[in-house]
Design a protein around this motif. Structure first.
Motif, short mmCIF file in Angstrom:
data_model
loop_
_atom_site.label_atom_id
_atom_site.label_comp_id
_atom_site.label_asym_id
_atom_site.label_seq_id
_atom_site.Cartn_x
_atom_site.Cartn_y
_atom_site.Cartn_z
N GLN A 78 21.66 2.91 8.74
CA GLN A 78 20.70 3.99 8.53
C GLN A 78 20.47 4.24 7.04
N GLN A 79 21.62 4.21 6.24
CA GLN A 79 21.50 4.41 4.80
C GLN A 79 20.66 3.30 4.17
N HIS A 80 20.94 2.05 4.58
CA HIS A 80 20.17 0.91 4.06
C HIS A 80 18.70 1.03 4.46
N MET A 81 18.49 1.44 5.67
CA MET A 81 17.12 1.57 6.14
C MET A 81 16.38 2.66 5.40
N GLU A 82 17.10 3.75 5.06
CA GLU A 82 16.46 4.84 4.30
C GLU A 82 16.02 4.34 2.92
N GLU A 83 16.92 3.50 2.30
CA GLU A 83 16.54 2.95 0.98
C GLU A 83 15.33 2.03 1.11
N VAL A 84 15.38 1.17 2.13
CA VAL A 84 14.25 0.25 2.34
C VAL A 84 12.97 1.03 2.64
N VAL A 85 13.12 2.05 3.46
CA VAL A 85 11.95 2.85 3.82
C VAL A 85 11.38 3.56 2.60
N ALA A 86 12.26 4.08 1.69
CA ALA A 86 11.79 4.74 0.47
C ALA A 86 10.98 3.77 -0.38
N GLY A 87 11.51 2.50 -0.56
CA GLY A 87 10.78 1.50 -1.33
C GLY A 87 9.44 1.17 -0.69
N TYR A 88 9.47 1.02 0.62
CA TYR A 88 8.22 0.70 1.31
C TYR A 88 7.22 1.85 1.24
N GLN A 89 7.75 3.08 1.18
CA GLN A 89 6.84 4.23 1.10
C GLN A 89 6.07 4.22 -0.21
N ASP A 90 6.77 3.83 -1.35
CA ASP A 90 6.07 3.73 -2.64
C ASP A 90 4.99 2.66 -2.57
N VAL A 91 5.37 1.49 -2.01
CA VAL A 91 4.40 0.40 -1.90
C VAL A 91 3.21 0.83 -1.04
N ILE A 92 3.52 1.53 0.04
CA ILE A 92 2.46 1.97 0.95
C ILE A 92 1.54 2.97 0.26
N GLN A 93 2.16 3.87 -0.56
CA GLN A 93 1.35 4.86 -1.25
C GLN A 93 0.40 4.20 -2.24
N ARG A 94 0.94 3.20 -3.03
CA ARG A 94 0.09 2.47 -3.97
C ARG A 94 -1.01 1.72 -3.24
N GLY A 95 -0.64 1.12 -2.09
CA GLY A 95 -1.63 0.39 -1.30
C GLY A 95 -2.72 1.33 -0.79
N GLN A 96 -2.30 2.53 -0.40
CA GLN A 96 -3.28 3.50 0.09
C GLN A 96 -4.25 3.91 -1.03
N GLU A 97 -3.69 4.07 -2.28
CA GLU A 97 -4.56 4.42 -3.41
C GLU A 97 -5.54 3.30 -3.70
N ASP A 98 -5.05 2.03 -3.69
CA ASP A 98 -5.94 0.88 -3.92
C ASP A 98 -7.00 0.82 -2.83
N MET A 99 -6.58 1.08 -1.61
CA MET A 99 -7.53 1.06 -0.49
C MET A 99 -8.60 2.11 -0.66
N GLN A 100 -8.20 3.29 -1.19
CA GLN A 100 -9.18 4.36 -1.42
C GLN A 100 -10.18 3.94 -2.48
N ARG A 101 -9.67 3.32 -3.58
CA ARG A 101 -10.58 2.85 -4.63
C ARG A 101 -11.54 1.82 -4.09
N LEU A 102 -11.04 0.90 -3.29
CA LEU A 102 -11.90 -0.12 -2.68
C LEU A 102 -12.98 0.53 -1.79
N ARG A 103 -12.55 1.55 -1.01
CA ARG A 103 -13.52 2.24 -0.16
C ARG A 103 -14.63 2.88 -1.01
N ASP A 104 -14.22 3.51 -2.19
CA ASP A 104 -15.23 4.15 -3.06
C ASP A 104 -16.18 3.11 -3.63
N HIS A 105 -15.62 1.95 -4.09
CA HIS A 105 -16.45 0.88 -4.66
C HIS A 105 -17.41 0.32 -3.61
#
Length: 629
Positions: A524-551
């Motif tokens: 669970q601890q390892h998964m929480e760390e992995v999930v935290a890293g993936y959450q940052d990646v997902i957030q950046r991906g969501q921001e890029d996706m928003q920029r693409l949608r605006d463009h």
């Protein structure tokens, strides 16, 4: 010597019972049966037995009351001077015409058919049938008159299938299972319904009622014999009288013999002189391969009838079925029981009788080589039995009548002396008659006391039977409880062993659970760390996706504007093309006409120059068009 023999025999006789057997009026039922055509009569016989043939049997009730005197109630047979007879299932099923080999016997299930079932059989409305229901002697049923009137209506309407069912039901109630005169009760209807809808065989019930009524009458020292008299009469006469022919059918055998009517006295004499040598043991129609010898846990055959349950002993009837009597039966083989009703209090025994027929034991070849002989020990056993139960009637003896010599005339003095003696005899006779009257009164008083004593004994006996029944019932309950307790003990031991195994498994499971919890925490601890890293990646991906949608939205706006411009210029170009096409087609022709109208002398120079200029433009346009092509 003849007088001494008669006195000896009289001392060996038992008191005859006051038994009655009523000859049923069957003429109206015969008339109804004759309304059916031959194929319909065969259909009725196939479905419900030889009931129409039994209607035609002229029962001599004197024979029934005479044979009933020989009934040996404890052994369920008729005991004569040197042999025994017992009605059997195999003989009755051949007389009635329904075989038990592939059919189950009738078994009372605890309640009688509903009014809806009976109404369905009669094809009448339930409310109309309810109005015809009667209660006689605390017995529910329908009057014979109503059923016969309904049969006439069915015949008029041509409803022959229903007619067959209703006629058979009526005969079952009046002739096969009689109870109250001119009345069909629900006990008989229940047997009929079991036959019609479940194909249950009524023959065991018929035999049960025969044994039941005979045992009941002997216990009560009288009463009326209520059973299927035609079947019993055919059975009796089949064994009493030898034939000079062979017949495969018992009813045909009976008809061919043409038995003459006998008085009650003649039947008594006929039965009294019967012995083992004069009996017709094994009729042609009675041949069988195997007989029902035992059922379930009973040492003999239990039977369930319309009024109660009773058993009978096939081991005493082997000679009638073509097997020898090798030895005298033991007490265990002839244990008897009798239930006087089918009330809920007797449910346990009724159920035992019913279940016994699921385990039928048949015997044939193991009984020995075909023979109607018997061994000496059996003969001696019968003789001992006769001494014990006694016979009801005196065996006829040949009387030797001595010839009385004719006397010579007596003189007057002798006549006077004889008259004087006669006077004395007359006086003594009157005294004896007085003493006889006093003795008769004393006998009547003793008889009343005996009757009261019999009633008291009957009450005591009934109480004893009830106590015995309760005792047996309690024993059965205790046996069942003991058996159940043993089963519960086994289940407890098994449960304890399983409990120990479960505890051991539980301890192992708890240790494994702790290890699993530790591993789960680490994961669970390892998964929480992995999930935290993936959450940052997902957030950046969501921001890029928003920029693409605006463009994409901006590009879609530009495309829309371009599409509008293209549409505008396409429209204008299309209009220009139309004008150009018209110019290409029309202008050269107009120039030619204008050129033909030019007069070099009178046309102004400017017009000529304009026409020339237009010609040059037309040539350039054609060249442009051809170059573009």
């Amino acid at each position: 010597m003849g007088s001494n023999h008669r006195e000896t025999q009289s001392s060996m006789l038992r008191k005859t019972l006051h038994l009655k057997a009523k000859k049923l009026e069957t003429e109206s039922l015969k008339v109804l049966g004759r309304m059916l055509k031959k194929p319909q009569q065969l259909t009725l016989a196939r479905k419900y037995g030889n009931v129409l043939d039994l209607l035609e049997v002229d029962v001599q009730v004197e024979a029934i009351t005479a044979i009933a005197q020989y009934y040996d109630s404890p052994l369920r047979c008729f005991t004569f001077q040197d042999f025994q007879l017992a009605p059997t299932l195999e003989e009755f099923e051949r007389i009635f015409g329904l075989s038990l080999e592939e059919e189950k016997p009738y078994r009372y299930i605890g309640h009688y058919p509903s009014m809806h079932v009976v109404a369905e059989i009669l094809k009448v409305q339930v409310r109309d049938l309810q109005e015809m229901k009667q209660i006689r002697n605390e017995t529910v049923g329908f009057p014979r008159k109503y059923l016969e009137e309904h049969l006439h209506r069915l015949a008029e309407e041509g409803e022959w299938d229903t007619f067959i069912d209703v006629l058979a039901l009526t005969i079952y109630g009046i002739l096969i299972f009689p109870n109250i005169d001119e009345f069909v009760d629900f006990a008989a209807i229940d047997v009929f319904v079991a036959r019609k809808f479940k194909r249950e065989n009524p023959v065991p019930a018929i035999l049960a009622d025969v044994y039941y009524t005979l045992s009941f009458c002997h216990e009560r020292k009288g009463k009326r014999i209520l059973c299927c008299l035609p079947v019993l009469f055919i059975w009796l006469t089949a064994h009493m009288f030898n034939r000079g022919y062979k017949a495969a059918c018992p009813i045909a055998d009976f008809r061919m013999y043409q038995l003459k009517a006998k008085s009650g006295r003649e039947w008594v004499e006929t039965l009294a002189k019967l012995d083992g040598k004069s009996v017709r043991w094994y009729p042609e129609w009675a041949k069988i391969e195997a007989l029902v010898y035992q059922c379930g846990d009973f040492p003999n055959v239990p039977l369930q009838g319309t009024r109660g349950c009773i058993n009978y002993n096939p081991s005493l009837a082997l000679r009638q079925l073509g097997y020898p009597m090798k030895e005298a039966p033991t007490e265990d083989m002839t244990i008897s029981f009798l239930l006087y009703d089918l009330s809920p209090e007797n449910t346990t025994m009724i159920k035992k009788v019913r279940n016994a027929w699921d385990k039928v034991v048949r015997k044939g070849k193991e009984l020995g080589v075909r023979s109607c002989d018997c061994k000496e020990n059996y003969r001696q056993w019968v003789k001992d039995r006769v001494k014990e139960v006694k016979l009801p009637f005196q065996t006829p003896v040949t009387l030797v009548v001595s010839k009385t010599p004719i006397l010579e005339p007596i003189e007057d003095e002798e006549v006077k002396e004889v008259k004087a003696r006669l006077m004395k005899v007359e006086i003594e006779k009157k005294k004896l008659e007085q003493e006889l009257d006093e003795t008769r009164q004393t006998c009547r008083a003793l008889e009343r006391k005996n009757i009261e004593r019999d009633h008291s004994f009957e009450r005591t006996n009934k109480k004893a039977r009830n106590e015995e029944h309760l005792k047996l019932k309690t024993q059965d309950c205790l046996k069942a409880a003991n058996k159940e307790l043993g089963l519960r003990g086994q289940e407890r031991d098994k449960a304890l062993a399983e409990n120990q195994q479960i505890k051991k498994s539980l301890r192992s499971s708890k240790a494994a659970e702790k290890d699993a919890l530790r591993q789960a925490a680490h994961i669970q601890q390892h998964m929480e760390e992995v999930v935290a890293g993936y959450q940052d990646v997902i957030q950046r991906g969501q921001e890029d996706m928003q920029r693409l949608r605006d463009h994409i939205q901006e590009q879609e706006a530009v495309i829309t504007e371009i599409r509008e411009d293209v549409s505008f210029w396409m429209t204008r170009f299309s209009n220009l093309v139309k004008i150009s096409n018209r110019a290409i087609i029309d202008v050269p022709d107009l120039l030619k006409m204008a050129d033909m109208m030019v007069n070099p002398l009178s046309t102004p120079m400017e017009i000529c120059d304009f026409i020339d200029h237009c010609k040059d433009l037309v040539r350039e346009m054609k060249q442009l068009v051809s170059g573009g092509m």
